[in-house]
Design a protein around this motif. Structure first.
Motif, PDB file in Angstrom:
ATOM      1  N   SER A  19      -0.886  -7.692  -4.084  1.00  0.00           N
ATOM      2  CA  SER A  19      -1.161  -6.274  -4.061  1.00  0.00           C
ATOM      3  C   SER A  19      -2.576  -6.166  -2.786  1.00  0.00           C
ATOM      4  O   SER A  19      -2.483  -5.693  -1.643  1.00  0.00           O
ATOM      5  CB  SER A  19      -1.521  -5.267  -5.159  1.00  0.00           C
ATOM      6  OG  SER A  19      -0.865  -5.504  -6.023  1.00  0.00           O
ATOM      7  N   PRO A  20      -3.480  -6.747  -2.795  1.00  0.00           N
ATOM      8  CA  PRO A  20      -4.387  -7.179  -2.297  1.00  0.00           C
ATOM      9  C   PRO A  20      -3.910  -7.643  -0.644  1.00  0.00           C
ATOM     10  O   PRO A  20      -3.881  -6.913   0.125  1.00  0.00           O
ATOM     11  CB  PRO A  20      -5.411  -8.102  -2.419  1.00  0.00           C
ATOM     12  CG  PRO A  20      -5.101  -7.938  -4.146  1.00  0.00           C
ATOM     13  CD  PRO A  20      -4.247  -7.973  -4.123  1.00  0.00           C
ATOM     14  N   SER A  21      -3.322  -7.812  -0.423  1.00  0.00           N
ATOM     15  CA  SER A  21      -2.643  -8.473   0.568  1.00  0.00           C
ATOM     16  C   SER A  21      -1.836  -7.881   1.430  1.00  0.00           C
ATOM     17  O   SER A  21      -1.688  -7.729   2.559  1.00  0.00           O
ATOM     18  CB  SER A  21      -1.646 -10.007   0.604  1.00  0.00           C
ATOM     19  OG  SER A  21      -0.887 -10.520   1.444  1.00  0.00           O
ATOM     20  N   ARG A  22      -0.517  -7.238   0.154  1.00  0.00           N
ATOM     21  CA  ARG A  22      -0.275  -5.916   0.664  1.00  0.00           C
ATOM     22  C   ARG A  22      -0.816  -5.161   2.045  1.00  0.00           C
ATOM     23  O   ARG A  22      -0.524  -4.840   2.014  1.00  0.00           O
ATOM     24  CB  ARG A  22       1.451  -5.816  -0.052  1.00  0.00           C
ATOM     25  CG  ARG A  22       2.187  -6.982  -0.635  1.00  0.00           C
ATOM     26  CD  ARG A  22       3.199  -6.291  -1.419  1.00  0.00           C
ATOM     27  NE  ARG A  22       4.187  -6.943  -2.508  1.00  0.00           N
ATOM     28  CZ  ARG A  22       5.351  -7.210  -2.153  1.00  0.00           C
ATOM     29  NH1 ARG A  22       5.884  -5.863  -1.530  1.00  0.00           N
ATOM     30  NH2 ARG A  22       6.004  -7.947  -2.703  1.00  0.00           N
ATOM     31  N   ALA A  23      -2.113  -4.358   0.130  1.00  0.00           N
ATOM     32  CA  ALA A  23      -3.125  -3.700   0.873  1.00  0.00           C
ATOM     33  C   ALA A  23      -3.620  -3.642   2.562  1.00  0.00           C
ATOM     34  O   ALA A  23      -3.769  -3.153   3.374  1.00  0.00           O
ATOM     35  CB  ALA A  23      -3.728  -3.065  -0.262  1.00  0.00           C
ATOM     36  N   SER A  24      -3.597  -4.446   2.813  1.00  0.00           N
ATOM     37  CA  SER A  24      -4.427  -5.030   3.693  1.00  0.00           C
ATOM     38  C   SER A  24      -3.259  -5.005   4.877  1.00  0.00           C
ATOM     39  O   SER A  24      -3.485  -4.291   6.055  1.00  0.00           O
ATOM     40  CB  SER A  24      -5.253  -6.748   3.530  1.00  0.00           C
ATOM     41  OG  SER A  24      -6.050  -6.886   3.064  1.00  0.00           O
ATOM     42  N   MET A  25      -2.073  -5.784   5.271  1.00  0.00           N
ATOM     43  CA  MET A  25      -0.727  -5.571   5.639  1.00  0.00           C
ATOM     44  C   MET A  25      -1.373  -4.238   6.520  1.00  0.00           C
ATOM     45  O   MET A  25      -0.890  -3.688   7.360  1.00  0.00           O
ATOM     46  CB  MET A  25      -0.033  -5.967   5.123  1.00  0.00           C
ATOM     47  CG  MET A  25       1.036  -5.634   6.933  1.00  0.00           C
ATOM     48  SD  MET A  25       2.962  -7.292   5.746  1.00  0.00           S
ATOM     49  CE  MET A  25       3.914  -5.628   4.538  1.00  0.00           C
ATOM     50  N   LEU A  26      -1.113  -2.645   5.214  1.00  0.00           N
ATOM     51  CA  LEU A  26      -0.410  -1.897   5.331  1.00  0.00           C
ATOM     52  C   LEU A  26      -1.451  -1.020   5.751  1.00  0.00           C
ATOM     53  O   LEU A  26      -1.280   0.068   5.893  1.00  0.00           O
ATOM     54  CB  LEU A  26       0.432  -1.608   4.398  1.00  0.00           C
ATOM     55  CG  LEU A  26       1.959  -1.734   3.816  1.00  0.00           C
ATOM     56  CD1 LEU A  26       2.179  -2.399   2.606  1.00  0.00           C
ATOM     57  CD2 LEU A  26       2.673  -1.665   4.901  1.00  0.00           C
ATOM     58  N   MET A  59      -8.809  -5.042  -5.252  1.00  0.00           N
ATOM     59  CA  MET A  59      -9.112  -6.232  -4.788  1.00  0.00           C
ATOM     60  C   MET A  59      -7.624  -6.954  -6.260  1.00  0.00           C
ATOM     61  O   MET A  59      -8.207  -8.509  -6.479  1.00  0.00           O
ATOM     62  CB  MET A  59     -10.404  -6.374  -5.875  1.00  0.00           C
ATOM     63  CG  MET A  59     -11.413  -6.132  -5.202  1.00  0.00           C
ATOM     64  SD  MET A  59     -11.632  -6.762  -3.531  1.00  0.00           S
ATOM     65  CE  MET A  59     -12.721  -7.678  -4.276  1.00  0.00           C
ATOM     66  N   HIS A  60      -7.259  -6.546  -6.839  1.00  0.00           N
ATOM     67  CA  HIS A  60      -6.201  -7.086  -7.995  1.00  0.00           C
ATOM     68  C   HIS A  60      -5.522  -6.454  -8.112  1.00  0.00           C
ATOM     69  O   HIS A  60      -5.182  -5.650  -7.197  1.00  0.00           O
ATOM     70  CB  HIS A  60      -6.463  -8.017  -9.139  1.00  0.00           C
ATOM     71  CG  HIS A  60      -7.110  -9.106 -10.466  1.00  0.00           C
ATOM     72  ND1 HIS A  60      -4.456  -8.455 -10.306  1.00  0.00           N
ATOM     73  CD2 HIS A  60      -6.619 -10.033  -9.857  1.00  0.00           C
ATOM     74  CE1 HIS A  60      -4.664  -9.709 -10.643  1.00  0.00           C
ATOM     75  NE2 HIS A  60      -5.412 -10.590 -10.384  1.00  0.00           N
ATOM     76  N   LEU A  61      -4.286  -6.155  -8.829  1.00  0.00           N
ATOM     77  CA  LEU A  61      -3.018  -5.594  -9.281  1.00  0.00           C
ATOM     78  C   LEU A  61      -3.407  -3.986  -9.341  1.00  0.00           C
ATOM     79  O   LEU A  61      -4.690  -4.156 -10.117  1.00  0.00           O
ATOM     80  CB  LEU A  61      -1.816  -5.785 -10.362  1.00  0.00           C
ATOM     81  CG  LEU A  61      -1.734  -7.130  -9.929  1.00  0.00           C
ATOM     82  CD1 LEU A  61      -0.456  -8.105 -10.824  1.00  0.00           C
ATOM     83  CD2 LEU A  61      -0.829  -7.622  -8.865  1.00  0.00           C
ATOM     84  N   PRO A  62      -2.620  -2.373  -8.459  1.00  0.00           N
ATOM     85  CA  PRO A  62      -3.372  -1.378  -8.929  1.00  0.00           C
ATOM     86  C   PRO A  62      -2.816  -1.115 -10.226  1.00  0.00           C
ATOM     87  O   PRO A  62      -2.925   0.074 -11.288  1.00  0.00           O
ATOM     88  CB  PRO A  62      -2.731  -1.139  -7.844  1.00  0.00           C
ATOM     89  CG  PRO A  62      -1.583  -2.045  -7.415  1.00  0.00           C
ATOM     90  CD  PRO A  62      -1.538  -3.428  -7.992  1.00  0.00           C
ATOM     91  N   ASP A  63      -2.111  -1.945 -11.087  1.00  0.00           N
ATOM     92  CA  ASP A  63      -2.067  -1.777 -12.476  1.00  0.00           C
ATOM     93  C   ASP A  63      -1.810  -2.387 -13.693  1.00  0.00           C
ATOM     94  O   ASP A  63      -1.542  -4.180 -12.790  1.00  0.00           O
ATOM     95  CB  ASP A  63      -0.364  -0.470 -12.663  1.00  0.00           C
ATOM     96  CG  ASP A  63       0.363  -1.778 -12.205  1.00  0.00           C
ATOM     97  OD1 ASP A  63       0.327  -2.706 -11.361  1.00  0.00           O
ATOM     98  OD2 ASP A  63       1.856  -1.555 -11.891  1.00  0.00           O
ATOM     99  N   GLY A  64      -2.473  -2.223 -14.714  1.00  0.00           N
ATOM    100  CA  GLY A  64      -2.869  -3.623 -15.489  1.00  0.00           C
ATOM    101  C   GLY A  64      -3.406  -4.568 -16.055  1.00  0.00           C
ATOM    102  O   GLY A  64      -4.321  -5.340 -16.774  1.00  0.00           O
ATOM    103  N   LYS A  65      -4.919  -5.021 -15.150  1.00  0.00           N
ATOM    104  CA  LYS A  65      -5.504  -5.081 -14.244  1.00  0.00           C
ATOM    105  C   LYS A  65      -6.608  -4.687 -13.476  1.00  0.00           C
ATOM    106  O   LYS A  65      -7.114  -5.123 -12.020  1.00  0.00           O
ATOM    107  CB  LYS A  65      -5.102  -7.549 -13.805  1.00  0.00           C
ATOM    108  CG  LYS A  65      -4.110  -7.930 -14.434  1.00  0.00           C
ATOM    109  CD  LYS A  65      -3.862  -9.666 -14.065  1.00  0.00           C
ATOM    110  CE  LYS A  65      -3.442 -10.219 -15.293  1.00  0.00           C
ATOM    111  NZ  LYS A  65      -3.240 -11.795 -14.222  1.00  0.00           N
ATOM    112  N   GLY A  66      -7.286  -4.423 -14.454  1.00  0.00           N
ATOM    113  CA  GLY A  66      -8.235  -3.798 -13.638  1.00  0.00           C
ATOM    114  C   GLY A  66      -8.051  -2.189 -13.293  1.00  0.00           C
ATOM    115  O   GLY A  66      -8.797  -1.695 -12.072  1.00  0.00           O
TER     116      GLY A  66
END
Length: 322
Positions: A51-58, A69-76
């Protein structure tokens, strides 16, 4: 008229494909795309997590800036601080029809990303709970054929679950462990061979899906007017440094990713760029943006740090010839 934009993202695949030197893998569609495109050989993701990588690209921002900073669901429950910086919103604001096929990993609620169409969701595959790449690709092809003859430009974001473990999406089953080539930094044992055999079959399914999308672009008469971006969110350790899977630090195996970009007539076919860059990189001359995109979008794809069009900006830096 600005080009259409198609971004195809694989999951945890790194650069394990034929056009990046792994000719034991079956990736004829990806390899053919690379022959007609520019291929970057030193592109790094901003993070070893999806998720952090994809969000950076987009968004064109580093994780500490965009907020995932981590997954948008399940971990924080990490979320984009400003979803309107996502490329779907940016292109939509410039008149693009926007569509998502398959998975996205940038938001818990896809509605915040502003897509006009969400053609394929993970839940649409009742067999595995995650749609296989072939199902996603057929949905993308249907969308593309529906765009034939439409003067409005479009942005199509395609996300495959492949090649995320357990390597069984879409009904994939492992190849013969004897058919794999174990990298020199991996201990050659049964565990490694079975792992790579599963990866090989899963990647072959994803490659066939890429071919379905490219064939649809050609069949709909859209190929010459469409910027195609092929990449992955990050890699897979494959036992390098004694580690498997992801989230294990900043090693090449996990952070080095593919980037293949095609725009017929504007990007030199078969070219290779070795410059080190990042999937967040908003620097560099906007040569492609000057030639391909309208003035308002050019300003957002320019050299200003943090510009919310990282994929376009990275392409402009890598493909300029001056």
């Amino acid at each position: 008229m600005p080009p259409n934009v198609v971004i195809i993202t694989l999951h945890d695949s790194g650069r394990f494909m034929g056009c990046y030197g792994h000719d034991w893998l079956n990736t004829p569609s990806i390899d053919a795309l690379a022959r007609d495109a520019v291929r970057l050989t030193n592109l790094y993701s901003t993070c070893c997590i999806c998720s952090p990588s994809r969000a950076s690209m987009l968004t064109g921002r580093h994780p500490a800036s965009h907020g995932v900073m981590h997954l948008p669901d399940g971990k924080g429950n990490w979320e984009l601080r400003n979803p309107r910086e996502h490329l779907s919103h940016v292109l939509k604001s410039h008149g693009y029809d926007t569509a998502l096929c398959g998975m996205q990993h940038e938001a818990a609620d896809v509605a915040t990303l502003g897509f006009d169409h969400h053609a394929m969701r993970a839940s649409d595959d009742p067999g595995t709970g995650n749609a296989g790449a072939d199902i996603v690709a057929r949905a993308a092809a249907e969308y593309l054929h529906g765009r034939a003859g439409n003067a409005r430009p479009f942005y199509l974001q395609v996300g495959f679950h492949e090649t995320h473990t357990p390597y069984s999406y879409g009904g994939a089953s492992p190849d013969d462990p004897g058919s794999v080539v174990v990298p020199p930094y991996v201990v050659d044992n049964d565990a490694a061979r079975h792992h790579l055999a599963g990866f090989k079959s899963c990647l072959a399914l994803a490659d066939r899906a890429v071919g379905i999308i490219l064939d649809a672009l050609r069949g709909a008469g859209l190929e010459g007017d469409t910027l195609v971006v092929f990449t992955a969110d990050h890699g897979e350790m494959a036992s390098e440094m004694g580690c498997w899977a992801k989230g294990t630090g900043s090693y090449d195996a996990i952070n080095r990713v593919p980037l293949v970009v095609r725009l017929p007539g504007r990007i030199p076919a078969g070219s290779v760029r070795p410059e080190a860059t990042s999937n967040v990189d908003p620097r560099g001359g906007p040569r492609l943006a000057r030639r391909a995109f309208p003035a308002g979008l050019r300003r957002q794809a320019g050299a200003r740090a943090g510009a919310p069009t990282a994929d376009i900006a990275t392409v402009t830096r890598a493909t300029r010839q001056d």
